[in-house]
Write a protein that holds these residues in place. Structure first.
Motif, PDB file in Angstrom:
ATOM      1  N   SER A 213       0.872  -1.362   0.025  1.00  0.00           N
ATOM      2  CA  SER A 213       0.057  -0.082  -0.058  1.00  0.00           C
ATOM      3  C   SER A 213       0.942   1.413  -0.020  1.00  0.00           C
ATOM      4  CB  SER A 213      -0.725   0.136   1.266  1.00  0.00           C
ATOM      5  OG  SER A 213      -0.174   0.010   2.517  1.00  0.00           O
ATOM      6  N   ALA A 214       2.052   1.268   0.473  1.00  0.00           N
ATOM      7  CA  ALA A 214       2.917   2.378   0.562  1.00  0.00           C
ATOM      8  C   ALA A 214       3.346   2.963  -1.042  1.00  0.00           C
ATOM      9  CB  ALA A 214       4.179   2.219   1.431  1.00  0.00           C
ATOM     10  N   TYR A 215       3.203   2.017  -1.680  1.00  0.00           N
ATOM     11  CA  TYR A 215       3.398   2.207  -3.319  1.00  0.00           C
ATOM     12  C   TYR A 215       2.444   2.566  -4.100  1.00  0.00           C
ATOM     13  CZ  TYR A 215       8.040   0.824  -1.447  1.00  0.00           C
ATOM     14  OH  TYR A 215       9.260   0.661  -0.492  1.00  0.00           O
ATOM     15  N   LYS A 216       1.225   2.556  -3.604  1.00  0.00           N
ATOM     16  CA  LYS A 216      -0.061   2.377  -4.361  1.00  0.00           C
ATOM     17  C   LYS A 216      -0.832   3.779  -4.204  1.00  0.00           C
ATOM     18  CE  LYS A 216      -1.996  -1.690  -4.525  1.00  0.00           C
ATOM     19  NZ  LYS A 216      -2.442  -3.038  -3.853  1.00  0.00           N
ATOM     20  N   HIS A 217      -1.373   4.071  -5.424  1.00  0.00           N
ATOM     21  CA  HIS A 217      -2.083   5.384  -5.437  1.00  0.00           C
ATOM     22  C   HIS A 217      -3.406   5.042  -6.010  1.00  0.00           C
ATOM     23  CE1 HIS A 217       1.267   8.069  -4.392  1.00  0.00           C
ATOM     24  NE2 HIS A 217       2.038   7.002  -4.757  1.00  0.00           N
ATOM     25  N   ALA A 218      -4.307   4.358  -5.142  1.00  0.00           N
ATOM     26  CA  ALA A 218      -5.524   3.853  -5.746  1.00  0.00           C
ATOM     27  C   ALA A 218      -6.449   5.138  -6.168  1.00  0.00           C
ATOM     28  CB  ALA A 218      -6.206   3.145  -4.821  1.00  0.00           C
ATOM     29  N   GLY A 219      -7.070   5.177  -7.371  1.00  0.00           N
ATOM     30  CA  GLY A 219      -7.933   6.145  -7.930  1.00  0.00           C
ATOM     31  C   GLY A 219      -7.444   7.284  -8.273  1.00  0.00           C
ATOM     32  N   GLY A 276      -5.918   2.765 -10.410  1.00  0.00           N
ATOM     33  CA  GLY A 276      -4.670   3.600  -9.850  1.00  0.00           C
ATOM     34  C   GLY A 276      -3.506   3.275 -10.357  1.00  0.00           C
ATOM     35  N   TRP A 277      -2.565   4.098  -9.699  1.00  0.00           N
ATOM     36  CA  TRP A 277      -1.184   3.888 -10.329  1.00  0.00           C
ATOM     37  C   TRP A 277      -0.148   3.293  -9.148  1.00  0.00           C
ATOM     38  CZ3 TRP A 277       3.179   6.782  -8.693  1.00  0.00           C
ATOM     39  CH2 TRP A 277       2.908   8.016  -7.983  1.00  0.00           C
ATOM     40  N   THR A 278       0.694   2.976  -9.606  1.00  0.00           N
ATOM     41  CA  THR A 278       1.847   2.389  -8.397  1.00  0.00           C
ATOM     42  C   THR A 278       3.166   2.866  -8.856  1.00  0.00           C
ATOM     43  OG1 THR A 278       2.532   0.390  -9.278  1.00  0.00           O
ATOM     44  CG2 THR A 278       0.405   0.385  -7.899  1.00  0.00           C
ATOM     45  N   GLN A 279       4.129   3.020  -7.707  1.00  0.00           N
ATOM     46  CA  GLN A 279       5.445   3.021  -8.157  1.00  0.00           C
ATOM     47  C   GLN A 279       5.929   1.950  -8.929  1.00  0.00           C
ATOM     48  OE1 GLN A 279       6.748   6.081  -7.870  1.00  0.00           O
ATOM     49  NE2 GLN A 279       6.064   7.110  -6.338  1.00  0.00           N
ATOM     50  N   PRO A 280       7.073   2.073  -9.345  1.00  0.00           N
ATOM     51  CA  PRO A 280       7.605   0.797 -10.143  1.00  0.00           C
ATOM     52  C   PRO A 280       7.966  -0.488  -9.261  1.00  0.00           C
ATOM     53  CG  PRO A 280       9.209   2.563 -10.143  1.00  0.00           C
ATOM     54  CD  PRO A 280       7.944   3.099  -9.756  1.00  0.00           C
TER      55      PRO A 280
END
Length: 286
Positions: A213-219, A276-280
């Protein structure tokens, strides 16, 4: 996407009179730092915490949080439960919360599904009131949000390529004709952009679920260059941002192609909901 709640099974007897309007932020960006002033989970809604109530109008037992939770669990004693005294104490909170009070300094987003997916409602800092008709007694996860800016970063992730190098790779490998390395291999493609021979995930959707979750940007649709944009629906889909609302994606321009597109195009043409988007972050290195 499979919805985890049961919209026709609202627990109406628990709903008390009175409703407060809950404000929403337009397209916030996620932040996962925990409020420093918040106390531990003790069933008391302290300053700095986000709190669920078992009954409407902030009544009944309380379950308090200082950070995002992607899955509350459904079985005692391992689930997140209502800890405070009153109606509902000891009950697992998943699909059992009727109202909230956000005493943190950040907007908190409540989701219908686990893993920060499905319908959601944003609860602004300081707001309190009943969850809406979709989310009342149908809550499955929540995330702390912020309106601050975010950038792509490979810090601590071990990626062979930086975000800028991955963007350069994506741009230089655009193709309008069939390439077997790209066809139906979206997660493989973004792995290649970051220098991996394989992403480590079986599907794009499984990749999304595995990202911490620390690398996840839901929505969040404001994806920085290098960020990975994910979609649900079957095996899902993932593509890499090149900045300015544009992405390089496999197959959207034809089977085996790698072309520039947008989130809206993936949604409308393929009918895949945006997650959403995530860091790699890649399972290849975890």
């Amino acid at each position: 996407m499979t919805q985890e709640g049961a919209p026709g099974m609202k627990m109406l007897p628990r709903v008390l009179t009175g409703a407060a309007a809950l404000l929403a932020l337009a397209a916030p960006i996620l932040l996962f730092a925990q409020p420093a002033s918040a106390a531990s989970r003790d069933g008391v809604c302290d300053s700095g915490e986000f709190c669920y109530y078992y009954n409407s109008s902030e009544q009944g037992s309380v379950s308090d949080f200082t950070s995002s939770v992607s899955d509350y669990g459904t079985t005692e004693p391992t689930c997140y439960d209502f800890k405070g005294p009153g109606n509902g104490q000891g009950t697992c909170i998943k699909n059992n919360a009727a109202s909230v009070w956000n005493r943190s300094s950040q907007t908190v987003r409540v989701y219908y599904n686990t893993s920060y997916a499905g319908s959601y409602q944003d609860i602004t800092a300081g707001a309190k009131g009943n969850l809406n008709a979709t989310l009342m007694n149908e809550n499955a996860s929540h995330q702390f949000l912020s309106s601050g800016g975010s950038t792509c970063s490979t810090s601590g992730l071990g990626d062979p390529n930086t975000c800028a190098q991955a963007v350069s790779w994506a741009k230089s490998h655009e193709a309008t004709t069939y390439n077997a390395d790209y066809y139906d291999r979206c997660d493989h493609v973004v792995g290649l952009a970051y220098g991996w021979g394989a992403s480590g995930s079986t599907t794009a959707y499984n990749h999304w679920l595995a990202v911490p979750s620390a690398y996840k940007h839901a929505g969040d649709r404001n994806v920085p260059a290098g960020g990975l944009a994910f979609f649900s629906g079957g095996a899902g889909h993932v593509m890499i941002s090149i900045g300015g609302g544009q992405f390089v994606s496999s197959d959207i321009g034809g089977n085996g192609t790698l072309t520039v597109t947008t989130i809206a195009t993936i949604e409308s043409r393929w009918g895949k909901p945006y997650l959403g988007w995530t860091q790699p972050w890649f399972q290849a290195n975890h």
